[in-house]
Design an enzyme around this catalytic site. Structure first.
Site, short mmCIF file in Angstrom:
data_model
loop_
_atom_site.label_atom_id
_atom_site.label_comp_id
_atom_site.label_asym_id
_atom_site.label_seq_id
_atom_site.Cartn_x
_atom_site.Cartn_y
_atom_site.Cartn_z
N HIS B 185 4.90 -6.78 3.72
CA HIS B 185 4.94 -6.18 2.37
C HIS B 185 3.74 -5.65 2.28
O HIS B 185 2.68 -6.32 2.14
CB HIS B 185 5.41 -7.18 1.49
CG HIS B 185 6.67 -7.71 1.33
ND1 HIS B 185 7.29 -9.10 1.23
CD2 HIS B 185 7.97 -6.82 1.84
CE1 HIS B 185 8.54 -8.93 1.50
NE2 HIS B 185 9.10 -7.75 1.81
N SER B 186 3.59 -4.38 2.14
CA SER B 186 2.30 -3.57 2.26
C SER B 186 1.46 -3.90 1.07
O SER B 186 0.29 -4.13 1.11
CB SER B 186 2.28 -2.12 2.13
OG SER B 186 3.71 -1.53 1.67
N ARG B 187 1.81 -4.38 -0.22
CA ARG B 187 1.01 -4.81 -1.23
C ARG B 187 0.26 -6.01 -1.23
O ARG B 187 -0.68 -6.33 -2.11
CB ARG B 187 1.87 -4.47 -2.68
CG ARG B 187 2.84 -5.53 -2.75
CD ARG B 187 3.69 -5.31 -4.03
NE ARG B 187 4.77 -6.05 -4.36
CZ ARG B 187 6.00 -5.92 -5.10
NH1 ARG B 187 5.88 -4.99 -5.84
NH2 ARG B 187 6.86 -6.95 -5.04
N GLU B 188 0.50 -6.92 -0.23
CA GLU B 188 0.18 -8.10 -0.13
C GLU B 188 -1.11 -8.02 0.54
O GLU B 188 -1.14 -8.75 1.80
CB GLU B 188 1.17 -9.09 0.33
CG GLU B 188 2.46 -9.07 -0.55
CD GLU B 188 3.74 -9.75 0.03
OE1 GLU B 188 3.64 -10.17 1.14
OE2 GLU B 188 4.79 -9.56 -0.63
N ARG B 243 6.05 -2.04 -1.86
CA ARG B 243 6.32 -3.23 -1.15
C ARG B 243 6.88 -2.91 0.19
O ARG B 243 6.81 -3.49 1.24
CB ARG B 243 7.12 -4.23 -2.08
CG ARG B 243 7.93 -5.30 -1.33
CD ARG B 243 9.05 -5.87 -2.25
NE ARG B 243 9.70 -6.93 -1.84
CZ ARG B 243 9.57 -8.31 -1.66
NH1 ARG B 243 8.34 -8.36 -1.88
NH2 ARG B 243 10.62 -8.78 -1.13
N ASN B 260 11.38 -7.53 4.70
CA ASN B 260 12.03 -9.06 4.69
C ASN B 260 13.38 -9.19 4.27
O ASN B 260 13.65 -10.26 3.84
CB ASN B 260 10.90 -9.78 3.90
CG ASN B 260 10.91 -11.33 4.45
OD1 ASN B 260 11.41 -11.52 5.48
ND2 ASN B 260 10.51 -12.18 3.52
N ARG B 261 14.37 -8.47 4.14
CA ARG B 261 15.63 -8.61 3.68
C ARG B 261 16.43 -7.83 4.89
O ARG B 261 17.76 -7.65 4.57
CB ARG B 261 16.07 -7.81 2.43
CG ARG B 261 15.04 -8.51 1.16
CD ARG B 261 15.57 -10.06 1.09
NE ARG B 261 15.03 -10.55 -0.18
CZ ARG B 261 13.72 -11.08 -0.09
NH1 ARG B 261 13.05 -11.25 0.98
NH2 ARG B 261 13.35 -11.76 -1.31
N HIS B 312 2.78 -13.85 4.06
CA HIS B 312 2.93 -13.06 2.74
C HIS B 312 2.05 -13.49 1.74
O HIS B 312 1.44 -14.46 1.87
CB HIS B 312 4.41 -13.14 2.46
CG HIS B 312 5.61 -12.60 3.21
ND1 HIS B 312 6.37 -11.65 2.57
CD2 HIS B 312 5.94 -12.97 4.34
CE1 HIS B 312 7.21 -11.13 3.76
NE2 HIS B 312 6.99 -12.27 4.80
N SER B 313 1.89 -12.76 0.62
CA SER B 313 1.47 -13.25 -0.73
C SER B 313 2.31 -13.09 -1.66
O SER B 313 2.97 -12.07 -1.68
CB SER B 313 0.14 -12.76 -0.90
OG SER B 313 0.06 -11.70 -1.15
N TYR B 314 2.29 -13.51 -3.07
CA TYR B 314 1.49 -14.82 -3.40
C TYR B 314 2.24 -15.97 -3.76
O TYR B 314 3.49 -15.61 -4.04
CB TYR B 314 0.34 -14.27 -4.47
CG TYR B 314 1.11 -13.90 -5.77
CD1 TYR B 314 1.68 -12.39 -5.88
CD2 TYR B 314 1.49 -14.63 -6.78
CE1 TYR B 314 1.88 -12.08 -7.03
CE2 TYR B 314 2.21 -14.24 -7.82
CZ TYR B 314 2.46 -12.76 -7.85
OH TYR B 314 3.14 -12.20 -9.12
N TYR B 364 13.53 -18.96 -3.76
CA TYR B 364 14.62 -18.35 -4.30
C TYR B 364 15.76 -18.13 -3.12
O TYR B 364 15.00 -18.21 -1.72
CB TYR B 364 14.46 -17.02 -4.91
CG TYR B 364 13.23 -16.11 -4.30
CD1 TYR B 364 12.35 -15.53 -4.83
CD2 TYR B 364 13.25 -15.79 -2.89
CE1 TYR B 364 11.37 -14.76 -4.38
CE2 TYR B 364 12.26 -15.12 -2.16
CZ TYR B 364 11.13 -14.58 -3.01
OH TYR B 364 10.30 -13.71 -2.55
N GLU B 386 3.22 -18.34 1.90
CA GLU B 386 2.77 -17.32 0.70
C GLU B 386 1.25 -17.58 0.34
O GLU B 386 1.00 -18.77 -0.06
CB GLU B 386 3.70 -17.45 -0.36
CG GLU B 386 5.22 -17.23 -0.13
CD GLU B 386 5.34 -15.60 -0.32
OE1 GLU B 386 4.36 -15.02 -0.74
OE2 GLU B 386 6.45 -15.17 -0.09
#
Lengths: 215, 425
Positions: B185-188, B243, B260-261, B312-314, B364, B386
């Protein structure tokens, strides 16, 4: 029924409670965040909704050495899309005083020649210029209100970024900041923009007006 | 207007060099900046350029009157060219008095900078970097540790960026392996940064730290740092909070699939969306994304990947399968125990609190995740981390927290890898 404190139903309710408390007690000199959920219990009330009873350990990000304990109750109303959860929070003990920092911030802003305006707090690298830290914390407090008002058992919001902030001159004693906040919702992973007008005064604390620009 | 270059020492050195050189040394050549006042002067400059015997070469071509024209004039022709310019009433100034000196300085400074950059240890781990900087650094790491680290390409992204994986290996053939990925996920951003730090740490600690040495003496480690390069480039150029991948979705104005889905485990189930505009859009079918497909193909072809750790984060969590169902996985007990230990060792570093458990119970429901696919395809020790923080900064984690985050995460990663080593299957 007892809930695992580290699992999401408890965590989501805790986020609502902390958001609410952050709005009530947070400000330019205080940022309250959750350290740990100590215990959690859920009660399903027929025809009413789900009520969470929480024991929380919090800390002030400006005073990380000490922890603050509190208890909270969060009631999510049945089938509700329109009403905010009912929240009650009781803080044990005293929160560190922010009187000095608040006064300094208030005087500094009042003495600005031009109304404060800034964007992207933090920036891409997570940096917040020191003079904007109180503005960031105030936004965080205001986001607590928005989070409380918009949460359900299927959401968990955090403030992702202050996209824009503009001070609005007022004739009374309050400071007013119109914010565009970006909220990150954890379950859907969406980033949602939200405009809020925030009034703040050292004695009166933060108040969110409904919609930007309104008094 | 006419600046005479200072004679003296400089002239002496370069005069000597002039005599000695037979290569194309541009000693005491000058660059003149000329301003043409009108179209006629523009035309004259062009003619000047065409006169072969003058060997004038334009660094900035004559084009529009009023715009500066820069021309390099070889030393022997300087006097002649300047006379011409004076005769034609051109206004000009000497922009570079000695081109060779400038080149020598530049070469020296590049050599100095390369000497500094060229060590992987002097990379600034406490800053966030661009994709080019990270890709360049990967080559430096390989250069610095040629017997341990190599770089392989497992495919290409949607926008045709290379998908690079660092391989840490002390030899053998087809050893059991651990797979790590960051930045899916690029924004992480904390994850790619942690990936860089961790790659360096692994290389450093082989032969020093007993656990790392034991691991690498029997197993290989594969680390993909920029798992979603198109998304990552987009976070730098356009939207810091992007993301997904950057693939075009047929029939929609919305771009990208949640990588990631997109895995074939509970694909399309709860916690993923069929709406291309959604941040958890699962894609048209499982493994539709080239970035995902490349990893699937790699792990399948390898055949002996024993652990997948996807970072991943966060939220500060250590998670294991399943995300697509609430029921516990067969190895729940063992994974739970291992997670508990890893989280405890992480907390021991700076006091950072992590929670742990299965994805579906802790954070989740999520269908189509990396580690669910890995687990269902025989990779028993599959974990998702995370990283920091718990929400105060979220994706925009201050760069000052990169090294502390990577430092505290390291013992948790080691715990998992040591467990994999000690529990072969």
């Amino acid at each position: 029924m007892e809930l695992p404190p580290s699992h999401f139903p408890a965590a989501r309710a805790a986020a609502v409670a902390v958001g609410y408390l952050r709005y009530l007690r947070g400000g330019p000199g205080r940022g309250l965040q959750l350290r740990e959920v100590r215990s959690a219990r859920r009660q399903d009330i027929d025809d009413v909704g789900h009520k969470y009873y929480l024991e929380l350990e919090l800390e002030d990000v400006l005073d990380k050495g000490s922890t603050v304990n509190c208890t909270a109750e969060v009631l999510y109303h049945l089938g509700s899309k329109t009403s905010a959860p009912d929240v009650q929070v009781t803080v044990q003990g005293e929160l560190r005083s922010t009187e000095q920092a608040d006064k300094e911030f208030y005087n500094r802003i009042r003495s600005l020649e031009k109304e404060l305006e800034a964007e992207n707090i933090p920036d891409s690298h997570g940096n917040v210029p020191p003079e904007l830290e109180p503005i960031h914390l105030l936004a965080w407090a205001a986001s607590g209100y928005v989070i409380w008002q918009n949460s359900t058992e299927n959401t968990k919001f955090h403030l992702a970024q202050v996209k824009h902030v503009k001070q609005v001159k007022r004739s009374d004693e309050d400071l007013q900041f119109d914010y565009v906040l970006l909220l990150h919702e954890m379950v859907s992973q969406e980033v949602l923009p939200c405009g809020v007008s925030v009034l703040w005064h050292p004695q009166r604390g933060a108040r969110v007006c409904h919609g930007p620009g309104s008094a | 207007m006419l600046d005479v270059p200072p004679a003296g020492a400089r002239a002496g050195i370069h005069a000597a060099a002039n005599i000695l050189s037979d290569s194309e040394k541009i000693v005491r050549d000058q660059v003149l900046r000329v301003t043409a006042r009108n179209e006629e002067q523009i035309a004259l400059l062009r003619v000047l350029g065409e006169q072969e015997e003058l060997q004038v070469d334009f660094w900035r071509h004559p084009n529009i009157p009023g715009h500066p024209v820069d021309l390099r004039v070889p030393f022997p022709n300087l006097q002649g060219v300047k006379k011409l310019l004076d005769f034609r009433n051109f206004s000009y100034s000497i922009m570079i008095e000695d081109v060779q000196e400038l080149l020598d300085e530049e070469k020296e400074s590049m050599r100095r900078s390369r000497r500094v950059k060229r060590s992987s240890r002097t990379f600034d781990f406490a800053s966030y970097h661009t994709i080019d900087e990270i890709y360049d650094w990967m080559d430096v790491l390989v250069e610095d540790h040629p017997k341990l680290v190599s770089k392989i390409q497992i495919g290409q992204s949607y926008e045709n960026r290379p998908l690079y994986v660092l391989k840490f290996s002390t030899g053998g053939s087809n050893r059991p392996a651990v797979w790590l990925d960051t930045g899916i996920h690029s924004r992480e951003w904390i994850t790619q940064a942690t990936g860089v730090w961790t790659a360096n740490k692994i290389a450093q600690e082989y032969g020093q730290d007993p656990s790392v040495t034991a691991i690498l003496d029997s197993m290989d480690i594969f680390l993909e740092i920029v798992t979603n390069p198109d998304g990552f480039a987009f976070t730098h150029s356009s939207n810091r909070l992007w993301r997904k991948t950057r693939s075009i979705n047929a029939g929609s104005r919305c771009v990208g699939v949640d990588p990631n889905r997109n895995w074939d485990a509970g694909f399309g189930g709860a916690g993923s969306s069929s709406n291309p505009c959604s941040e958890t859009y699962h894609g048209p079918h499982a493994h539709s994304e080239k970035e995902v497909r490349a990893i699937v193909d790699f792990i399948r072809a390898h055949g002996k990947v024993k652990s997948v750790i996807s970072i991943h984060s966060y939220s500060q969590m250590l998670l294991f399968p399943y995300g697509y169902r609430r029921a516990p996985a067969p190895d729940h007990q063992e994974m739970n125990e291992l997670a508990k230990k890893a989280v405890s060792d992480l907390a021991a570093v700076f006091g950072t609190k992590y929670t742990y458990g299965s994805i579906a119970n802790t954070i989740y429901m999520a269908g189509g995740t990396t580690i669910d696919w890995a687990y269902d395809n025989g990779v028993k020790y599959s974990f998702t981390l995370e990283l920091r923080d718990s929400g105060r900064y979220g994706f925009l984690l201050p760069s000052s927290q990169i090294v502390p985050t990577a430092t505290e995460t390291w013992p948790a990663l080691l715990d998992i890898m040591v467990h994999v080593l000690e529990h072969p299957y």
